[in-house]
Design a protein around this motif. Structure first.
Motif, PDB file in Angstrom:
ATOM      1  N   VAL A  32      -1.090   6.770  -5.981  1.00 46.89           N
ATOM      2  CA  VAL A  32      -1.079   5.558  -5.153  1.00 46.89           C
ATOM      3  C   VAL A  32      -2.475   4.936  -5.108  1.00 46.89           C
ATOM      4  CG1 VAL A  32      -0.826   4.698  -2.787  1.00 46.89           C
ATOM      5  CG2 VAL A  32       0.880   6.244  -3.740  1.00 46.89           C
ATOM      6  N   LEU A  35      -3.112   3.135  -8.295  1.00 52.13           N
ATOM      7  CA  LEU A  35      -2.301   1.910  -8.308  1.00 52.13           C
ATOM      8  C   LEU A  35      -2.934   0.822  -7.438  1.00 52.13           C
ATOM      9  CD1 LEU A  35       1.380   3.248  -8.086  1.00 52.13           C
ATOM     10  CD2 LEU A  35       0.356   1.979  -9.981  1.00 52.13           C
ATOM     11  N   ILE A  36      -3.436   1.222  -6.281  1.00 48.37           N
ATOM     12  CA  ILE A  36      -4.088   0.262  -5.378  1.00 48.37           C
ATOM     13  C   ILE A  36      -5.305  -0.357  -6.049  1.00 48.37           C
ATOM     14  CG2 ILE A  36      -5.472   0.082  -3.258  1.00 48.37           C
ATOM     15  CD1 ILE A  36      -3.524   2.132  -2.018  1.00 48.37           C
ATOM     16  N   SER A  39      -4.035  -2.566  -9.213  1.00 50.53           N
ATOM     17  CA  SER A  39      -3.273  -3.779  -8.883  1.00 50.53           C
ATOM     18  C   SER A  39      -4.147  -4.823  -8.189  1.00 50.53           C
ATOM     19  CB  SER A  39      -2.069  -3.426  -7.999  1.00 50.53           C
ATOM     20  OG  SER A  39      -2.477  -2.765  -6.815  1.00 50.53           O
ATOM     21  N   ASN A  40      -4.943  -4.385  -7.212  1.00 50.90           N
ATOM     22  CA  ASN A  40      -5.819  -5.335  -6.517  1.00 50.90           C
ATOM     23  C   ASN A  40      -6.893  -5.881  -7.431  1.00 50.90           C
ATOM     24  OD1 ASN A  40      -5.261  -5.440  -3.375  1.00 50.90           O
ATOM     25  ND2 ASN A  40      -4.944  -3.324  -3.966  1.00 50.90           N
ATOM     26  N   SER A  72      -9.599   1.173   0.810  1.00 52.17           N
ATOM     27  CA  SER A  72      -9.104   2.360   0.107  1.00 52.17           C
ATOM     28  C   SER A  72     -10.238   3.296  -0.274  1.00 52.17           C
ATOM     29  CB  SER A  72      -8.323   1.942  -1.142  1.00 52.17           C
ATOM     30  OG  SER A  72      -7.217   1.136  -0.787  1.00 52.17           O
ATOM     31  N   LEU A 281      -1.055  -1.693  -1.066  1.00 52.06           N
ATOM     32  CA  LEU A 281      -0.146  -1.932  -2.195  1.00 52.06           C
ATOM     33  C   LEU A 281       0.682  -3.193  -1.986  1.00 52.06           C
ATOM     34  CD1 LEU A 281       1.377   1.529  -3.226  1.00 52.06           C
ATOM     35  CD2 LEU A 281      -0.003   0.004  -4.647  1.00 52.06           C
TER      36      LEU A 281
END
Length: 308
Positions: A32, A35-36, A39-40, A72, A281
């Motif tokens: 996760v 992914l954070i 994606s950001n 994060s 997310l």
């Protein structure tokens, strides 16, 4: 308390329910986290390299996503280390820093959303005045204030907390938030009053401003042509979804601290994880899929990757 180094350590007691599944939890949270970051960072990258996205609305979106990355990085590395630790601990100074980052970034999120709502109001309701109102200098000033105002106010709160005497050294959490006040021997009235001032200043007042602004937008667009209504829906709906999501998670944080001793540890853990897993997310998904121009560039980027 480490007498040799004169460093106070706090035990984070919120991991007890997942110790048997620590490696599974570590793997899921690590995925996760990646992914954070990806994606950001991808959406921010697209906004940076495409000139047609160099508009105030997209600049504010990029700032919001940078906030998610900062948030994060303040939470996840320590969280991942603690998942693999037999006894998760953190120094009191590091705990205060994590508390500062958590609420400073949270406050800037509300202020950025407030600025974005004003930007949409000017764009939809005063389109002819938009270039003169939302100038480059105005955008830079808004960004600076959105980040600096909460940070400066949280510095005061953290400084006041430093000088409080501790009688407890265990927190029933997985990262440092408002629960740190439960470590104090005596509840400080000054800190409590300042905390209410902070909550009003960086969360409640911006939230009321946002609701007022969108009410004005919907009132004006309701009697406008279909084209104006469509534009308002396309640009305002993602912001409203992010606002509702973040406001609910902010309420979670308040509820968690107030009901800490009244709810099962596993429920407490799940509610806390919502704060760090869901929102970072959620933002890139909403803006990547719902904002037409960003979505278009994202699809082009993905097609290029497939061709390569």
């Amino acid at each position: 308390m480490d007498e040799d180094l004169n460093v106070t350590y706090i035990t984070l007691d919120g991991f007890l329910e997942v110790q048997k599944y620590r490696y599974i939890c570590f793997t899921i949270i690590f995925i996760v986290y990646i992914l954070i970051l990806c994606s950001n960072s991808t959406i921010v990258y697209l906004i940076c390299i495409h000139r047609n996205l160099h508009e105030p609305m997209y600049v504010f979106i990029a700032a919001l996503l940078i906030n998610s990355v900062l948030f994060s990085n303040a939470i996840y590395p320590k969280l991942l280390i603690d998942l693999l630790s037999e006894k998760p601990i953190i120094s009191y100074s590091a705990c205060l820093f994590q508390y500062f980052m958590f609420y400073s970034i949270g406050g800037s999120e509300f202020l950025l959303l407030a600025v974005m709502s004003y930007d949409r109001y000017v764009s939809i309701c005063k389109p002819l005045q938009y270039p003169t109102i939302m100038k480059k200098s105005t955008v830079i000033t808004c960004l600076a204030l959105a980040w600096l105002v909460p940070a400066c106010q949280l510095v005061v709160s953290a400084t006041m907390t430093v000088y409080e005497k501790l009688c407890s050294f265990t927190l029933k959490v997985i990262f440092c938030n408002n629960s740190i006040y439960k470590l104090h021997c005596v509840s400080s009235r000054a800190i409590s009053i300042y905390g209410v001032f902070l909550l009003l200043n960086v969360a409640v007042f911006p939230l009321l401003f946002i609701l007022f602004t969108y009410a004005k937008i919907f009132k004006i667009t309701y009697s406008s042509c279909r084209e104006v209504q469509k534009k308002a829906a396309q640009t305002c709906l993602p912001h409203l979804l992010v606002l509702i999501n973040f406001a609910l998670l902010g309420m979670y944080d308040v509820i968690i601290v107030r009901l800490e001793s009244d709810i099962p540890k596993i429920v407490h853990l799940i509610m806390t994880l919502q704060l760090v897993l869901y929102h970072p997310l959620f933002n890139p998904m909403i803006y990547g899929l719902q904002m037409k121009e960003i979505s278009k560039h994202l699809k082009q980027l993905l097609r290029q990757d497939k061709m390569n």
